[in-house]
Structures are given as C-alpha cells and as structure tokens.
Design a protein around this motif. Sequence first.
Motif, PDB file in Angstrom:
ATOM      1  N   LYS A  14       0.703  -1.022  -0.028  1.00 29.14           N
ATOM      2  CA  LYS A  14      -0.161   0.066  -0.071  1.00 29.14           C
ATOM      3  C   LYS A  14       0.930   1.390   0.171  1.00 29.14           C
ATOM      4  O   LYS A  14       1.657   1.402   0.843  1.00 29.14           O
ATOM      5  CB  LYS A  14      -1.044  -0.144   1.190  1.00 29.14           C
ATOM      6  CG  LYS A  14      -1.873   1.215   1.223  1.00 29.14           C
ATOM      7  CD  LYS A  14      -2.659   0.969   2.490  1.00 29.14           C
ATOM      8  CE  LYS A  14      -3.625   2.208   2.316  1.00 29.14           C
ATOM      9  NZ  LYS A  14      -4.753   2.310   3.541  1.00 29.14           N
ATOM     10  N   GLY A  15       0.738   2.241  -0.918  1.00 27.41           N
ATOM     11  CA  GLY A  15       1.577   3.367  -1.144  1.00 27.41           C
ATOM     12  C   GLY A  15       2.450   3.242  -2.032  1.00 27.41           C
ATOM     13  O   GLY A  15       3.309   4.172  -2.448  1.00 27.41           O
ATOM     14  N   ILE A  16       2.686   2.170  -2.879  1.00 29.07           N
ATOM     15  CA  ILE A  16       3.807   1.889  -3.892  1.00 29.07           C
ATOM     16  C   ILE A  16       2.638   1.446  -5.321  1.00 29.07           C
ATOM     17  O   ILE A  16       2.237   0.333  -5.205  1.00 29.07           O
ATOM     18  CB  ILE A  16       4.504   1.041  -3.625  1.00 29.07           C
ATOM     19  CG1 ILE A  16       5.594   1.279  -2.521  1.00 29.07           C
ATOM     20  CG2 ILE A  16       5.566   0.532  -4.796  1.00 29.07           C
ATOM     21  CD1 ILE A  16       6.676   0.250  -2.062  1.00 29.07           C
ATOM     22  N   LYS A  58       6.397   3.920  -8.838  1.00 29.13           N
ATOM     23  CA  LYS A  58       7.546   3.716  -7.935  1.00 29.13           C
ATOM     24  C   LYS A  58       8.048   2.401  -7.871  1.00 29.13           C
ATOM     25  O   LYS A  58       9.383   2.461  -7.498  1.00 29.13           O
ATOM     26  CB  LYS A  58       6.875   4.214  -6.424  1.00 29.13           C
ATOM     27  CG  LYS A  58       6.668   5.556  -6.347  1.00 29.13           C
ATOM     28  CD  LYS A  58       6.174   5.818  -4.963  1.00 29.13           C
ATOM     29  CE  LYS A  58       5.870   7.512  -4.856  1.00 29.13           C
ATOM     30  NZ  LYS A  58       4.827   7.898  -3.749  1.00 29.13           N
ATOM     31  N   THR A  77      14.280   6.732   0.435  1.00 30.15           N
ATOM     32  CA  THR A  77      14.087   8.148   0.413  1.00 30.15           C
ATOM     33  C   THR A  77      15.218   8.671  -0.739  1.00 30.15           C
ATOM     34  O   THR A  77      14.937   9.858  -1.210  1.00 30.15           O
ATOM     35  CB  THR A  77      14.348   8.955   1.555  1.00 30.15           C
ATOM     36  OG1 THR A  77      15.960   8.829   1.940  1.00 30.15           O
ATOM     37  CG2 THR A  77      13.526   8.754   2.751  1.00 30.15           C
ATOM     38  N   GLY A 130       9.638  10.939  -4.889  1.00 30.91           N
ATOM     39  CA  GLY A 130       8.405  10.810  -4.551  1.00 30.91           C
ATOM     40  C   GLY A 130       8.383  10.147  -3.378  1.00 30.91           C
ATOM     41  O   GLY A 130       7.351   9.941  -2.575  1.00 30.91           O
ATOM     42  N   ILE A 131       9.406   9.585  -2.578  1.00 33.27           N
ATOM     43  CA  ILE A 131       9.208   9.052  -1.258  1.00 33.27           C
ATOM     44  C   ILE A 131       9.937   9.971  -0.187  1.00 33.27           C
ATOM     45  O   ILE A 131      11.287   9.840  -0.377  1.00 33.27           O
ATOM     46  CB  ILE A 131       9.938   7.563  -1.357  1.00 33.27           C
ATOM     47  CG1 ILE A 131       9.097   6.676  -2.252  1.00 33.27           C
ATOM     48  CG2 ILE A 131       9.911   6.888   0.051  1.00 33.27           C
ATOM     49  CD1 ILE A 131       9.563   5.223  -2.430  1.00 33.27           C
ATOM     50  N   LYS A 168       7.596  10.998   5.513  1.00 31.74           N
ATOM     51  CA  LYS A 168       6.433  10.827   5.633  1.00 31.74           C
ATOM     52  C   LYS A 168       5.951   9.464   5.054  1.00 31.74           C
ATOM     53  O   LYS A 168       5.324   8.664   5.788  1.00 31.74           O
ATOM     54  CB  LYS A 168       5.338  11.844   5.620  1.00 31.74           C
ATOM     55  CG  LYS A 168       5.522  13.096   6.550  1.00 31.74           C
ATOM     56  CD  LYS A 168       4.479  13.987   6.261  1.00 31.74           C
ATOM     57  CE  LYS A 168       4.745  15.155   7.153  1.00 31.74           C
ATOM     58  NZ  LYS A 168       3.531  16.419   7.014  1.00 31.74           N
ATOM     59  N   THR A 169       6.121   9.516   3.781  1.00 42.94           N
ATOM     60  CA  THR A 169       5.941   8.239   3.066  1.00 42.94           C
ATOM     61  C   THR A 169       6.603   7.128   3.398  1.00 42.94           C
ATOM     62  O   THR A 169       5.988   5.952   3.456  1.00 42.94           O
ATOM     63  CB  THR A 169       6.220   8.330   1.605  1.00 42.94           C
ATOM     64  OG1 THR A 169       5.456   9.527   1.059  1.00 42.94           O
ATOM     65  CG2 THR A 169       5.562   7.188   0.657  1.00 42.94           C
ATOM     66  N   GLU A 180       7.492   6.347   6.545  1.00 41.53           N
ATOM     67  CA  GLU A 180       7.036   5.957   7.762  1.00 41.53           C
ATOM     68  C   GLU A 180       5.733   4.904   7.466  1.00 41.53           C
ATOM     69  O   GLU A 180       5.847   3.955   8.110  1.00 41.53           O
ATOM     70  CB  GLU A 180       6.826   7.050   8.851  1.00 41.53           C
ATOM     71  CG  GLU A 180       7.910   7.689   8.850  1.00 41.53           C
ATOM     72  CD  GLU A 180       8.823   6.681   9.935  1.00 41.53           C
ATOM     73  OE1 GLU A 180       8.538   5.923  10.743  1.00 41.53           O
ATOM     74  OE2 GLU A 180      10.164   6.712   9.700  1.00 41.53           O
ATOM     75  N   LYS A 181       5.093   5.304   6.383  1.00 45.31           N
ATOM     76  CA  LYS A 181       3.956   4.579   6.076  1.00 45.31           C
ATOM     77  C   LYS A 181       4.170   3.242   5.506  1.00 45.31           C
ATOM     78  O   LYS A 181       3.446   2.320   5.837  1.00 45.31           O
ATOM     79  CB  LYS A 181       2.860   5.355   5.254  1.00 45.31           C
ATOM     80  CG  LYS A 181       2.420   6.668   5.664  1.00 45.31           C
ATOM     81  CD  LYS A 181       1.423   7.434   4.974  1.00 45.31           C
ATOM     82  CE  LYS A 181       0.929   8.781   5.610  1.00 45.31           C
ATOM     83  NZ  LYS A 181       0.254   9.530   4.452  1.00 45.31           N
ATOM     84  N   LEU A 182       5.373   3.259   4.771  1.00 44.35           N
ATOM     85  CA  LEU A 182       5.614   1.950   4.052  1.00 44.35           C
ATOM     86  C   LEU A 182       6.494   1.201   5.075  1.00 44.35           C
ATOM     87  O   LEU A 182       6.487  -0.243   4.736  1.00 44.35           O
ATOM     88  CB  LEU A 182       6.745   2.569   2.898  1.00 44.35           C
ATOM     89  CG  LEU A 182       6.107   3.154   1.512  1.00 44.35           C
ATOM     90  CD1 LEU A 182       7.042   3.879   0.748  1.00 44.35           C
ATOM     91  CD2 LEU A 182       4.921   2.278   1.313  1.00 44.35           C
TER      92      LEU A 182
END
Length: 82
Positions: A32-34, A38, A58, A62-63, A66-67, A69-71
């Motif tokens: 979720k999030g990729i 990406k 990072t 685009g990463i 904050k992103t 931490e979610k991944l």
Amino acid sequence: MKLFIVTALSAAALFAAVDINSATPEQLQNVKGIGEKKAKQIVAFRETNCFQSLNDLTKIKGIGAKTLEKLKPQLKVGPCRK
C-alpha cells in the motif's frame, strides 16, 4: 479445518514484509503506497545500488520521510543480490 489453514496461510502471505532488494515490480505494487511508477523506480535504483536500509528509499523520487514511515511496516531489506 482445511479451509481455516488455507485462509490463515493466505492472510500471513498478505502481511509478510516485502524485501526491497529482491521483490519484483508486481510484488512491490502489492505494498500500500507503492504504485507502478514507484515500483519501477525502486527496481531501477536496485540495478545499480543495493538498499542498505529502508531509509535508502528516500533516494527514490516521491518517497519522503512521511511516506517512508507509512511504508516501513510493510517492507524489509534482505541481502543484496549483486
């Protein structure tokens, strides 16, 4: 009983961390999030570099923090395949 075992194994597979040093673009897209873009960027980065830690994500456009931490709960860093 067999249905329970199959369901439990399927659920475990869904929640298994994805190794960013060996996952296919399709496997990365299950995180979720990729998305497709990406996932391709991660694989392209990996062709010339190894991910030493999840923080290396990072370096992918685009990463950000904050992103990342979610991944993090969905990912892991396995051995470099180079």
